[in-house]
Design a protein around this motif. Structure first.
Motif, PDB file in Angstrom:
ATOM      1  N   ALA A  78      48.947  18.483 -24.793  1.00 57.19           N
ATOM      2  CA  ALA A  78      49.124  18.919 -26.179  1.00 57.19           C
ATOM      3  C   ALA A  78      50.575  19.190 -26.515  1.00 57.19           C
ATOM      4  N   ASN A  79      51.357  19.655 -25.524  1.00 55.37           N
ATOM      5  CA  ASN A  79      52.757  19.998 -25.755  1.00 55.37           C
ATOM      6  C   ASN A  79      53.701  18.802 -25.680  1.00 55.37           C
ATOM      7  N   GLU A  80      53.185  17.657 -25.233  1.00 58.47           N
ATOM      8  CA  GLU A  80      54.033  16.478 -25.097  1.00 58.47           C
ATOM      9  C   GLU A  80      54.120  15.662 -26.380  1.00 58.47           C
ATOM     10  N   HIS A  81      53.456  16.097 -27.417  1.00 57.79           N
ATOM     11  CA  HIS A  81      53.510  15.451 -28.738  1.00 57.79           C
ATOM     12  C   HIS A  81      53.132  13.975 -28.661  1.00 57.79           C
ATOM     13  N   ILE A  82      52.075  13.686 -27.918  1.00 61.39           N
ATOM     14  CA  ILE A  82      51.557  12.327 -27.835  1.00 61.39           C
ATOM     15  C   ILE A  82      50.785  12.021 -29.116  1.00 61.39           C
ATOM     16  N   GLU A  83      50.999  10.833 -29.654  1.00 60.61           N
ATOM     17  CA  GLU A  83      50.315  10.456 -30.883  1.00 60.61           C
ATOM     18  C   GLU A  83      48.798  10.500 -30.683  1.00 60.61           C
ATOM     19  N   GLY A  84      48.121  11.137 -31.590  1.00 57.82           N
ATOM     20  CA  GLY A  84      46.669  11.241 -31.505  1.00 57.82           C
ATOM     21  C   GLY A  84      46.186  12.498 -30.824  1.00 57.82           C
ATOM     22  N   ILE A  85      47.094  13.296 -30.258  1.00 61.43           N
ATOM     23  CA  ILE A  85      46.706  14.541 -29.594  1.00 61.43           C
ATOM     24  C   ILE A  85      47.528  15.688 -30.167  1.00 61.43           C
ATOM     25  N   GLU A  86      46.884  16.725 -30.616  1.00 60.91           N
ATOM     26  CA  GLU A  86      47.599  17.854 -31.202  1.00 60.91           C
ATOM     27  C   GLU A  86      46.828  19.144 -30.978  1.00 60.91           C
ATOM     28  N   LEU A  96      42.158  27.654 -25.484  1.00 61.71           N
ATOM     29  CA  LEU A  96      42.928  26.422 -25.691  1.00 61.71           C
ATOM     30  C   LEU A  96      42.070  25.428 -26.462  1.00 61.71           C
ATOM     31  N   GLU A  97      42.642  24.867 -27.524  1.00 61.75           N
ATOM     32  CA  GLU A  97      41.936  23.889 -28.347  1.00 61.75           C
ATOM     33  C   GLU A  97      42.878  22.755 -28.716  1.00 61.75           C
ATOM     34  N   ILE A  98      42.416  21.528 -28.556  1.00 61.08           N
ATOM     35  CA  ILE A  98      43.211  20.374 -28.992  1.00 61.08           C
ATOM     36  C   ILE A  98      42.302  19.374 -29.696  1.00 61.08           C
ATOM     37  N   ASN A  99      42.876  18.616 -30.601  1.00 61.09           N
ATOM     38  CA  ASN A  99      42.183  17.518 -31.268  1.00 61.09           C
ATOM     39  C   ASN A  99      42.645  16.204 -30.661  1.00 61.09           C
ATOM     40  N   PHE A 100      41.698  15.354 -30.307  1.00 61.00           N
ATOM     41  CA  PHE A 100      42.003  14.044 -29.761  1.00 61.00           C
ATOM     42  C   PHE A 100      41.501  12.995 -30.749  1.00 61.00           C
ATOM     43  N   THR A 101      42.417  12.192 -31.303  1.00 55.40           N
ATOM     44  CA  THR A 101      42.056  11.151 -32.264  1.00 55.40           C
ATOM     45  C   THR A 101      42.367   9.793 -31.668  1.00 55.40           C
ATOM     46  N   PRO A 102      41.359   9.000 -31.325  1.00 53.31           N
ATOM     47  CA  PRO A 102      41.621   7.653 -30.818  1.00 53.31           C
ATOM     48  C   PRO A 102      42.336   6.810 -31.855  1.00 53.31           C
ATOM     49  N   SER A 108      38.227  12.698 -35.118  1.00 57.36           N
ATOM     50  CA  SER A 108      38.754  13.230 -33.860  1.00 57.36           C
ATOM     51  C   SER A 108      37.669  13.968 -33.086  1.00 57.36           C
ATOM     52  N   VAL A 109      37.967  14.221 -31.818  1.00 56.08           N
ATOM     53  CA  VAL A 109      37.127  15.029 -30.942  1.00 56.08           C
ATOM     54  C   VAL A 109      37.841  16.358 -30.716  1.00 56.08           C
ATOM     55  N   LEU A 110      37.162  17.455 -30.959  1.00 61.72           N
ATOM     56  CA  LEU A 110      37.722  18.771 -30.683  1.00 61.72           C
ATOM     57  C   LEU A 110      37.414  19.126 -29.226  1.00 61.72           C
ATOM     58  N   ILE A 111      38.461  19.398 -28.454  1.00 58.40           N
ATOM     59  CA  ILE A 111      38.310  19.781 -27.053  1.00 58.40           C
ATOM     60  C   ILE A 111      38.691  21.249 -26.926  1.00 58.40           C
ATOM     61  N   GLN A 112      37.768  22.064 -26.432  1.00 62.50           N
ATOM     62  CA  GLN A 112      38.001  23.500 -26.270  1.00 62.50           C
ATOM     63  C   GLN A 112      37.818  23.881 -24.801  1.00 62.50           C
ATOM     64  N   VAL A 113      38.740  24.679 -24.292  1.00 61.67           N
ATOM     65  CA  VAL A 113      38.755  25.018 -22.870  1.00 61.67           C
ATOM     66  C   VAL A 113      39.003  26.512 -22.701  1.00 61.67           C
ATOM     67  N   ASP A 114      38.375  27.090 -21.681  1.00 60.75           N
ATOM     68  CA  ASP A 114      38.633  28.462 -21.250  1.00 60.75           C
ATOM     69  C   ASP A 114      38.081  29.486 -22.243  1.00 60.75           C
ATOM     70  N   PRO A 115      36.782  29.777 -22.191  1.00 61.04           N
ATOM     71  CA  PRO A 115      36.195  30.743 -23.122  1.00 61.04           C
ATOM     72  C   PRO A 115      36.781  32.139 -22.962  1.00 61.04           C
ATOM     73  N   LYS A 116      36.877  32.846 -24.076  1.00 61.61           N
ATOM     74  CA  LYS A 116      37.432  34.199 -24.062  1.00 61.61           C
ATOM     75  C   LYS A 116      36.421  35.226 -23.570  1.00 61.61           C
ATOM     76  N   LYS A 117      35.125  34.946 -23.777  1.00 60.44           N
ATOM     77  CA  LYS A 117      34.100  35.917 -23.421  1.00 60.44           C
ATOM     78  C   LYS A 117      32.964  35.218 -22.674  1.00 60.44           C
ATOM     79  N   GLY A 118      32.038  36.017 -22.172  1.00 60.02           N
ATOM     80  CA  GLY A 118      30.859  35.496 -21.511  1.00 60.02           C
ATOM     81  C   GLY A 118      31.134  35.068 -20.090  1.00 60.02           C
ATOM     82  N   LYS A 119      30.137  34.430 -19.477  1.00 60.81           N
ATOM     83  CA  LYS A 119      30.293  33.919 -18.125  1.00 60.81           C
ATOM     84  C   LYS A 119      31.246  32.744 -18.161  1.00 60.81           C
TER      85      LYS A 119
END
Length: 355
Positions: A78-86, A96-102, A108-119
């Protein structure tokens, strides 16, 4: 009072259930449909097969080293500023959340990682997408790319075999059907919310809310109006109602969604016709408005028994034509197959072909 439908339809029926619909202004647009019914004076309503409008998929990752690899790789990507990923920010429960657009898709596909709560590991990664908007090539591109943007820690077959469909939105389109003319009843008990336009036309019906603070999981709305308000191009240029059902739950396996119970049976939708012989047109229109406000059973309870029986029989006859949940749901397994979600995906692509 219901709106008067203005554009008359001249149906030209082709093989494989397609029809050329004449829109207001004279233009024609071809629609695919499952079944068709007549209403008003020569108008036709076309009801589509079901399709996945949105799906959220979670995957359990309990190994701490694998979690760290996924988190670090996605953060670096996400930090590399690749086209289609933000970077994305939906204010959800993930760190952490990023959008991936082919490159070959407008969605786009929303990718979410590392939940704040729960198991922590039970739903470590969450994907949210609309496979219908992504298209087959966009979805296949994402499947091929997920391995590269996580340094091999994730592959699409992992989601197919072990992923959970934590949220599933299934839709049916009713082409050429004015939302304001429909009446309804909810099999699911609960409160209902009805949104009206400035002129008093029904635009959205949310039925069977489990709690006042919870969103409805069964509703229908004026898709054409929504497209105009959002400034998006509608997938049909004329009058258009969309029916949507939502299924939530973290234990529904992705590879078993074709076997879920019939979601379309949650609502009864009726496109009424003219009144019974024993009721004058004005009384009939007032009764239909009462149905739109209160739902069909509550509106019938307000009528004298001698009148209510005739009204109920007339609506039952129209209901069988308008909304056929069993017929619609017969095509659900094929809708899952056509979505492409359960395919393991193409061979991995080189990193330069990710987007």
């Amino acid at each position: 009072m219901p709106v008067v439908f203005q554009s008359k339809v001249t149906p030209l029926i082709f093989s494989s259930n397609k029809a050329a619909v004449t829109l207001e202004g004279g233009n024609e647009e071809v629609v695919k449909y499952l079944y068709v019914y007549e209403f008003g004076e020569g108008h036709m309503g076309y009801v589509s097969r079901p399709f996945i409008d949105k799906i959220a998929i979670t995957l359990a990752i309990t190994d701490s080293c694998q979690q760290e690899t996924i988190r670090d790789c996605l953060m670096d990507t996400a930090n590399e500023h690749i086209e289609g990923i933000e970077n994305a920010s939906t204010h959800s429960g993930y760190k952490l959340e990023i959008n991936f657009t082919p490159a070959n898709s407008k969605d786009s596909v929303l990718i979410q990682v590392d939940p704040k709560k729960g198991k922590h590991g039970n739903h470590f990664i969450r994907l949210e997408m609309n496979p219908n908007k992504l298209g087959s090539t966009g979805l296949e591109s994402f499947k091929a790319a997920i391995q590269h943007i996580t340094a091999g820690a994730l592959e699409w077959p992992m989601f197919v075999s072990s992923g959970n469909a934590s949220r599933l939105e299934v839709a049916v389109d009713m082409y050429n059907v004015p939302t304001d003319e429909l009446i309804w009843d909810s099999v699911v008990t609960g409160k209902s919310h009805i949104y009206l336009s400035k002129t008093g036309s029904v635009e959205t019906v949310y039925a069977g809310l489990p709690k006042p603070t919870k969103a409805s999981e069964q509703y229908y709305y004026n898709k054409w109006v929504e497209s105009q308000e959002k400034g998006t191009k509608p997938n049909f240029g004329g009058v258009h109602t969309r029916v949507e059902m939502i299924k939530k739950g973290s234990t529904q396996k992705l590879n078993k969604i074709c076997k879920i119970d019939n979601l379309m049976s949650r609502l009864l939708i009726v496109h009424p016709s003219g009144p019974p012989d024993s009721i004058d047109p004005l009384t009939w229109e007032l009764f239909l408005d009462s149905c739109r406000l209160r739902g069909i059973p509550n509106a019938l309870e307000r009528l004298p028994a001698s009148v209510a029986g005739h009204c109920k029989d007339t609506l039952n006859a129209r209901a069988k034509l308008t909304w056929r949940p069993d017929k619609i749901w017969m095509h659900w397994p094929n809708a899952v197959k056509q979505s492409g979600l359960l395919k393991n995906g193409p061979p991995s692509l080189n990193p330069q072909h990710i987007v």
